[in-house]
Design an enzyme around this catalytic site. Structure first.
Site, short mmCIF file in Angstrom:
data_model
loop_
_atom_site.label_atom_id
_atom_site.label_comp_id
_atom_site.label_asym_id
_atom_site.label_seq_id
_atom_site.Cartn_x
_atom_site.Cartn_y
_atom_site.Cartn_z
N CYS A 65 8.69 -2.17 10.69
CA CYS A 65 8.81 -2.74 12.03
C CYS A 65 8.93 -1.59 13.04
CB CYS A 65 10.01 -3.66 12.23
SG CYS A 65 9.94 -5.15 11.25
N ARG A 124 4.16 1.05 10.76
CA ARG A 124 5.46 0.55 10.33
C ARG A 124 5.44 -0.95 10.06
NH1 ARG A 124 9.76 4.24 11.80
NH2 ARG A 124 11.18 2.55 11.42
N TRP A 131 6.83 -6.17 10.38
CA TRP A 131 6.57 -6.30 8.93
C TRP A 131 7.57 -7.35 8.48
CZ3 TRP A 131 9.29 -5.73 4.32
CH2 TRP A 131 8.49 -5.64 3.16
N ASN A 145 14.76 -4.28 14.17
CA ASN A 145 14.25 -3.75 12.91
C ASN A 145 15.42 -3.73 11.93
OD1 ASN A 145 13.00 -2.31 10.89
ND2 ASN A 145 13.05 -0.36 11.97
N GLY A 146 15.21 -4.20 10.71
CA GLY A 146 16.30 -4.24 9.74
C GLY A 146 16.51 -5.65 9.22
N GLU A 177 1.11 8.86 -9.82
CA GLU A 177 0.76 8.81 -8.40
C GLU A 177 -0.69 8.33 -8.22
OE1 GLU A 177 2.02 8.67 -5.66
OE2 GLU A 177 0.54 9.34 -4.22
N LYS A 227 -1.73 5.06 -6.01
CA LYS A 227 -2.67 5.15 -4.89
C LYS A 227 -3.78 4.12 -5.04
CE LYS A 227 -1.02 6.81 -2.76
NZ LYS A 227 0.18 7.41 -2.29
N GLU A 231 -2.44 0.54 -4.45
CA GLU A 231 -2.04 0.37 -3.06
C GLU A 231 -3.20 0.11 -2.11
OE1 GLU A 231 0.03 4.07 -2.20
OE2 GLU A 231 1.13 2.98 -0.66
N HIS A 280 1.88 3.90 -28.21
CA HIS A 280 3.13 3.14 -28.36
C HIS A 280 3.04 1.79 -27.63
CE1 HIS A 280 4.98 6.51 -30.34
NE2 HIS A 280 4.59 7.30 -29.35
N LYS A 321 4.73 1.43 6.39
CA LYS A 321 5.27 2.76 6.13
C LYS A 321 6.73 2.78 6.58
CE LYS A 321 3.37 7.35 6.21
NZ LYS A 321 2.88 7.33 4.83
#
Ligand code: F6R
Length: 608
Positions: A2, A27, A74, A100-101, A481, A485, A488, A504, A603
């Protein structure tokens, strides 16, 4: 997570706030809204979707307003609809709030207010705030008093901006666990959840601390700390920030731009810090804690997502070079573990944004343990950089794409220097890594020069539904990573595994429809990588391999090979990661996806 922007001054507030929101869209981009006040009259505009849609809906008559607050969302509570988007207001539209929060006790407050006759139009937690202020206004002498009373009732985390038609010469702000920064201009002030939104107007900023409440006019900022119960002195600081870095330039997307910044990222993360000719690593940010560093006998790294994977690389590096036992923990788990923690343990938080709620919570958990708290942070002036005892900035510049790319490269580069700094400067390895750090930007450029070839191979694999990424030792975090990526940005299911783990369990999934991306760059145990690839091929699994330039043998083992320049085991993972970043990018691009703004993500995750 946000974005908040506010403006009070002599200029037209609405376009300034809209532009600020656009720069904060990373954000959150579910919905956006703006409230402005001109001559005691308020106007409110809200839209689901992106800031462009909001801008198109704004009435020209709002352009004279000298006061406005805006929000890009968001969603946490409630769908991303126009009703749920911010700003939220009281019933008679005299109080407007962006937040925000998460207000954790919002349901209790809502029930209480409903009992007092208040009605709610959204499903959000935020809507309780304007109603609560409205409720307290009835028994308060000023908006400030009512605002503070409302804040005392709120549990959870917040960055709040509020305006009211009753006091149109003021903008109100408050923070608890979510970032908020005030930009100081000439006869004007701005407010934002991230300094990026302010930089076009001013580099002079005031960071608010937890429990701060600010009353902002065009000329003055008065801060009061609710916890300490007194006026707080908050000095303005000058941020060293290059506006150009936040612009797209000739690139089609920020993600591509940021991947292509890798050589410059490595250069600026090492600039003035490593001098190979003098066999020297000098980290100014750690100098104030030199003596404490001597006594560390255990290091706990806390981080989330991509930063956590960088932490895993740090674990290998610090253990190998400095001989200090390292544990890497997901910040979200660390907070709730009851583990013994001695004073000779140090904690190191890694974060691009410096605002990740889980990572901040991990640092706060050990606040009273008397341990050394270190940070590897990219965003200058962010919460983590301010609450840690010492640390090293990544200097990667603003990262705008939601998927982290250059920040990972910078984090690993910084961790490598920390490992060297803690290690033995007389060792062979120390010298070799120091020398290689010098050579790395040119090698990173060589990887970028192969972008077209990586794209060609990526397009071959774009229609698969699943993907495995495997690697050993330093290449293992790179595999994790790489998988993150791909999922995402392309929404392809991908998993990262240590190569040795395949037999395994994961091997059961392999068939001709399940390709594997194997990182098989030069290392003392390369032959083991070949065996693992063979196990996959024996089950008809297609294999794309990353190998070191000159390795012809790999062609026998893999369907497709992408070469990276020869480098040390400890550094070549940076080059492999760049390949996986480009691979994910080109698949997502070919699928026509919004690479910079993947669905459901944002983000800077400022909620737990
Ligand atoms: C993935 C990504 C996230 C972040 C994570 C931590 O591409 O960007 O996984 O790495 O949210 O964020 P920071 O580093 O800001 O603490």
């Amino acid at each position: 997570m946000c974005g908040i922007v506010g403006y009070i001054g002599n200029r037209s507030a609405t376009p300034i706030v809209v532009k600020g929101l656009r720069s904060l869209e990373y954000r959150g981009y579910d919905s956006a809204g703006i409230a402005c006040i001109d001559d005691g009259q308020a106007q409110l505009f809200k839209q689901s979707g992106r800031v462009d849609k909001l801008e198109a809906s704004i009435d020209k008559s709002s352009l004279n307003a000298p006061l406005a607050i805006g929000h890009t969302r968001w969603a946490t509570h409630g769908l991303p609809t126009t009703f749920n988007s911010h700003p939220h207001s009281n019933a008679d539209r005299t109080v407007f709030v962006v937040h925000n929060g998460i207000i954790e006790n919002y349901q209790d407050i809502k029930t209480k207010l409903q009992g007092e006759g208040y009605t709610f139009v959204s499903e959000t937690d935020t809507e309780v705030i304007p109603h609560l202020i409205d409720y307290y206004l009835k028994s308060s002498k000023s908006f400030e008093e009512a605002f503070k009373k409302a804040l005392r009732d709120l549990g959870g985390a917040y960055a709040i901006a509020a305006i009211t038609t009753k006091e149109p010469g003021k903008m109100f702000a408050a923070r608890l666990s979510s970032p908020l920064v005030i930009g100081v201009g000439k006869n004007e002030h701005l407010l934002a959840s991230d300094p990026t939104a302010l930089m076009e107007h001013t580099k002079k900023v005031i960071f608010l601390d937890d429990y701060d409440v600010a009353v902002i006019t065009n000329k003055k900022v008065a801060v009061h700390n609710l916890k300490k119960g007194k006026i707080a002195e908050r000095k303005a600081e000058l941020l060293d920030y290059d506006n150009q870095e936040a612009l797209l330039g000739d690139y089609p997307t920020f993600m591509l731009k940021e991947i292509f910044e890798a050589p410059a990222t490595i250069r600026s993360a090492t600039l003035g810090r490593t001098i190979a000719s003098k066999n020297l690593v000098k980290l100014g940010g750690l100098e104030s804690v030199t003596s404490q560093l001597e006594y560390i006998d255990r290091l706990v790294i806390v981080a989330c997502g991509t930063s956590y994977y960088a932490g895993l690389v740090g674990e290998y590096l610090i253990e190998e070079l400095a001989g200090i036992p390292v544990e890497v923990q997901l910040a979200s788990e660390f907070k709730y573990r009851n583990e013994p923690f001695s004073r000779s343990t140090a904690i190191l938080a890694i974060s691009q944004s410096g605002e990740t709620a889980d990572t901040i919570a991990a640092l706060k958990k050990v606040e009273d343990y008397g341990v050394l708290r270190l940070g590897v942070v990219n965003a200058v002036g962010s919460t983590i950089s301010r609450i840690t005892d010492a640390g090293v900035y990544c200097h990667a510049g603003p990262e705008q794409a939601v998927a982290s790319t250059k920040a990972f490269i910078a984090q690993v580069t910084v961790l490598m220097q920390i490992a060297l700094r803690l290690g033995d400067s007389g060792s062979k390895q120390y010298k070799a890594i120091l020398k290689e750090l010098d050579a790395l930007p040119a090698k990173a450029q060589e990887v970028l020069d192969q972008a077209e070839e990586i794209k060609r191979i990526a397009l071959k694999y774009k229609d698969y539904r699943d993907f495995l990424f495997i690697g050993r030792t330093y290449s293992y975090p790179a595999a994790l990573e790489g998988a993150l990526k791909l999922k995402e940005v392309s929404y392809i299911h991908a998993e990262g595994y240590a190569s040795g783990e395949m037999k395994h369990g994961p091997l059961a999934m392999i068939d001709e429809n399940f390709p594997t991306f194997a990182i098989a760059t030069n290392s003392p145990i390369l032959s083991k990588a070949y065996s693992n690839i063979q196990e996959i091929r024996a089950r008809k699994g297609p294999v794309v391999a990353i190998a070191t330039k000159g390795n012809k043998a790999i062609k026998k083992h893999a369907d497709d090979v992408i070469y990276v320049p020869d480098s040390l085991e400890q550094t070549s993972l940076i080059l492999s990661t760049m390949v996986t970043q480009l691979f994910a990018y080109y698949i997502a691009e070919a699928k026509g996806l919004n690479v910079d703004r993947p669905r459901n993500l944002a983000k800077s995750v400022t909620v737990e």
